[in-house]
Design an enzyme around this catalytic site. Structure first.
Site, mmCIF file in Angstrom:
data_model
loop_
_atom_site.group_PDB
_atom_site.id
_atom_site.type_symbol
_atom_site.label_atom_id
_atom_site.label_comp_id
_atom_site.label_asym_id
_atom_site.label_seq_id
_atom_site.Cartn_x
_atom_site.Cartn_y
_atom_site.Cartn_z
ATOM 1 N N GLY C 203 -2.406 -6.110 12.819
ATOM 2 C CA GLY C 203 -2.437 -4.702 12.431
ATOM 3 C C GLY C 203 -1.088 -4.111 12.094
ATOM 4 O O GLY C 203 -0.178 -4.833 11.682
ATOM 5 N N ASP C 228 -11.891 -9.656 7.561
ATOM 6 C CA ASP C 228 -11.383 -9.311 8.884
ATOM 7 C C ASP C 228 -9.864 -9.266 8.835
ATOM 8 O O ASP C 228 -9.196 -10.285 8.619
ATOM 9 C CB ASP C 228 -11.844 -10.344 9.916
ATOM 10 C CG ASP C 228 -13.355 -10.408 9.977
ATOM 11 O OD1 ASP C 228 -13.992 -9.346 10.088
ATOM 12 O OD2 ASP C 228 -13.894 -11.529 9.875
ATOM 13 N N LEU C 229 -9.313 -8.091 9.051
ATOM 14 C CA LEU C 229 -7.885 -7.848 8.922
ATOM 15 C C LEU C 229 -7.042 -8.872 9.711
ATOM 16 O O LEU C 229 -7.201 -9.000 10.924
ATOM 17 C CB LEU C 229 -7.562 -6.431 9.433
ATOM 18 C CG LEU C 229 -6.101 -6.005 9.285
ATOM 19 C CD1 LEU C 229 -5.697 -5.923 7.836
ATOM 20 C CD2 LEU C 229 -5.864 -4.678 10.002
ATOM 21 N N ASP C 230 -6.156 -9.555 9.025
ATOM 22 C CA ASP C 230 -5.217 -10.493 9.640
ATOM 23 C C ASP C 230 -5.904 -11.644 10.369
ATOM 24 O O ASP C 230 -5.323 -12.268 11.255
ATOM 25 C CB ASP C 230 -4.264 -9.773 10.612
ATOM 26 C CG ASP C 230 -3.469 -8.675 9.920
ATOM 27 O OD1 ASP C 230 -3.255 -8.773 8.699
ATOM 28 O OD2 ASP C 230 -3.064 -7.719 10.596
ATOM 29 N N GLU C 231 -7.185 -11.887 10.020
ATOM 30 C CA GLU C 231 -7.917 -12.943 10.708
ATOM 31 C C GLU C 231 -8.211 -14.132 9.799
ATOM 32 O O GLU C 231 -8.856 -15.084 10.215
ATOM 33 C CB GLU C 231 -9.249 -12.388 11.256
ATOM 34 C CG GLU C 231 -9.120 -11.282 12.289
ATOM 35 C CD GLU C 231 -8.656 -11.789 13.638
ATOM 36 O OE1 GLU C 231 -8.665 -13.016 13.846
ATOM 37 O OE2 GLU C 231 -8.261 -10.959 14.469
#
Lengths: 286, 286, 286, 286
Positions: C203, C228-231
């Site tokens: 994040g 999925d953010l940064d996943e």
């Protein structure tokens, strides 16, 4: 990588480049009901170079003998050198030491945890200092004192102790230079750890010389032993950052940790048949 | 580290060890209403050695002249060498290049972002190749062609261009050897980047020689230039892991990234007055 | 790796494990007069897993079309996914940026030196700041301003600009989150650089959070973008040592160098077809 | 760093910033005939922050008591916290272990070589597995079995064994969570090794989670233990490169080497009084 009914084997190959060699070898293995698990290859030139390959495969124990026989034939057609090993048959490693114990203890610790899956039939030393600790692990320790005059005899004695008992030798900070005669018995089968980032500081007292030169990183180099001091094929190297606060003695202490890390890594790769030698260089199939 | 009403200054000191020297200097600064922000010190031997110190402090602009005068007196009593610099007065850096642009561009990029807070009054080159790109940043570029016969003249011309305009020089892959006469004008003020992990591969073509030796790490070394080729005090070194797949050309490409990282770091430390030279070695107060 | 009369090509394959698959594929290539230069393979389980392979080979330009046709047939029998690329046809990379230029400039520099052999048909940004510098390299720059309300339109505009023009997208510190709709157009074809060592500090504001946590190393992570953010699948990560003297701002400055190194490495591997995605992980054939 | 007639001592100081504090302390030491060998300092803000200092000095054994008395007075004026230690009086370290021996053996090896100059009065374990090896070094080993129900009693027993005997505790892969009550007895005096790069993978099974996330580097973190699991001040961290070939089990094996390196480094710094704690962060005076 355990196999229930089969035998995990590794085949190393070196030969002159020839079109179709990869499919020839993979077909050969498929015909011998071998299931390829991992394949690595390298070439110095895709047309006229030297070809190197490592294949890990599963095969039934009863077919491996046949496979080995047929490999002799294949090898002739391709002018191959090859080495076949199986996980069932562990490699046997002799360790040579002098007084420093750090590399020795690292190898013993990784042997005990089975991180390096070898047998250690014996340790040979020109000093008695480490006898007790080595024997406490149930490993025979041979103290062969050595002076300039007795060197030839001492080496002869060592060769007799080793004969038929070991597959390779590790010089774990063994502070003697081996004779060409001795080395010829274990061509590309003696691993030494040099306490510098070769080719910097070839020879004696590398830490003192690193201190005097004011380098900002110190290193260690694991290499196969040849007749040219510290000039053999390099297997692994690593470095550690230092600064102006380090005395020559501090470099020695800090360097020990690089040495044991680098030597243990090189021994691991050798044991797992991941190293092929090409002239004065190595190919490492990680 | 900006100061509103004051001036951030840095004092570097070298002198023979003497008891109480640290409290003498810190008292001296306290008496001059300087607020110490950072202090670093090193000694080669706490009793008979050489003492090195770096002090960063805040001080009113109007008192710095008085402080400087009084330092002359203090220095006599302690046989000190000292250097005082203020953040207000940026250092002036000349860059020498040949044809390769990677080190040059790295310095220019860090200069533009103010990560390296210097002025760049000029770039000098024995080739015209990089003229356009350098000038596009508003930096004067002087092309001084150079042959064996014209070297003395060329250096003379460069000295004239530099005179009174720069505080130090960076050889950003400048492929010419400077004469002792030139170097004597910028003692410990010329930073070179050598494309190997010194003292390995001193001299020409280090990547080809690294390739031929089969090393597993390549490196770069930033050092002050002395009359002995590649033998000057090392400021910074770093390495990068390579493997058997790298050609000599690949080493050159991979090495460029280590070179620019190492050179930029060395220049940063020099600009921030974090480097002190002691014989052939450096003390880096990080 | 240039070939005079032929065309160097790379084939990537993913399929369920099946005995003999390696020899099948190598035979297939041999039959199409392709000379294998490099082969890499990985399996999640030699019996019941997923199989991944990368083969680099030389082949006559005129036979590559036939080879491609026949691959369709082979693929059916093995439920293969496959990707064939040739060096002749360079990949086309779009770069998305906001205001920070360090990752952008690193990519442009490596593109100019041909270290990363791609075409850059365009740069897209939600700010105008970098227009001049990008255009000075002859690369079209599209400024698409973007607010919460206009995001959908802005993305639509971008998609139209990209359509048919690019093979993959690099987010070089692009400070906007892409919508699932946008991402679905470039599945596993958008590379992002996150300025932390994921999964630490997912994040916003990772450097501030790293500072507050008091970590001793900061890092950067290049990954494919998913919903999925940064996943998304991690391609490359690296770290840099810091200490208690670093402010949050210092971390940001130091971190820039890790970011550009890590992103450039990830892009290189992507361009050289060395990355295969398996669920949320990557296989990197170095 | 041996001193013939004197006593090498280390003073650690924390206090609110105040102008002239450095010269006050250095004067204080000079007045007590102490010869400063090394000085390090840090401030969170040169005007309104917290000030941290470490001073190493030589002093006659007979004057150290007077110096200690006078420090109490000085400390009042500056609201100082301070810690004075002498090399003569070695720190006493307890080690807590469970079944894994790698961190324990690393500490014992560095203790034997005197690289970490401590006394080890006892080892405490919730298992009997390592009793023999620990006792072979002449170190008492206490096996205190522990279940959910007996945890309070077990901790009480441990506290009694430790009472007055140790200066700090190292959790060398001790797989139990200590209660706040236990921790309160050793505030910032319990060092734990966590087998991940915190704050990534807080809690149990970090290697399995690292494997599932597909990270490209694994790490280890040494930190002081607080009541918040894995949230205490970080002393040291390091990482090791891995790739897609590593199984979760391989990560565990590779990780062991990072763990022992990181833990040993953290313990060294703690023993040499190089660590100061500030809230949830550490200042390391290397």
């Amino acid at each position: 990588m355990e196999t229930e009914n089969g035998s995990s084997a590794t085949l190393l190959i070196t030969c002159p480049e020839k079109p179709g060699i990869i499919s020839t070898v993979t077909n050969f293995l498929t015909e011998h009901i071998a299931n390829i698990i991992d394949i690595d290859q390298h070439t110095t030139d895709p047309r006229t170079g030297i070809f190197f390959m490592r294949i890990e495969f599963d095969v039934e124990s009863q077919t491996i003998q046949k496979l080995e026989q047929d490999l002799h034939e294949l090898a002739k057609d391709y002018s191959m050198e090859w080495w076949l090993s199986t996980k069932e048959k562990r490699k046997r490693m002799a360790i040579f030491v002098s007084k420093a114990d750090h590399c020795l203890m690292e190898l013993i610790w990784r042997w005990k945890t089975n991180e390096i899956p070898v047998d250690i039939p014996l340790v040979i030393s020109n000093h008695a200092d480490l006898k007790e600790v080595v024997e406490s692990y149930g490993i025979p320790y041979y103290h062969i004192p050595l002076t300039k005059d007795t060197k030839e005899n001492a080496e002869q004695k060592a060769l007799e102790l080793l004969k038929g008992k070991v597959d390779f030798i590790v010089l774990a900070r063994y502070m003697q230079i081996l004779s060409p005669k001795f080395i010829s018995n274990y061509h590309n089968k003696i691993i030494n750890i040099h306490h510098s980032f070769l080719p910097a500081f070839v020879g004696a007292n590398p830490y003192v010389r690193a201190y005097n030169r004011g380098v900002k990183l110190i290193g260690a180099t694991a290499h196969y032993v040849t007749n040219d001091l510290d000039e053999g094929p390099i297997i692994e190297q690593d470095v550690q950052r230092i600064n102006h606060q380090y005395t020559a003695e501090d470099l020695k202490v800090a360097g020990r940790h690089v040495e044991r890390r680098v030597l243990a890594q090189a021994v691991s790769w050798h044991v797992e048949d991941k190293v092929l030698v090409h002239g004065n260089k190595t190919i490492i199939f990680q």
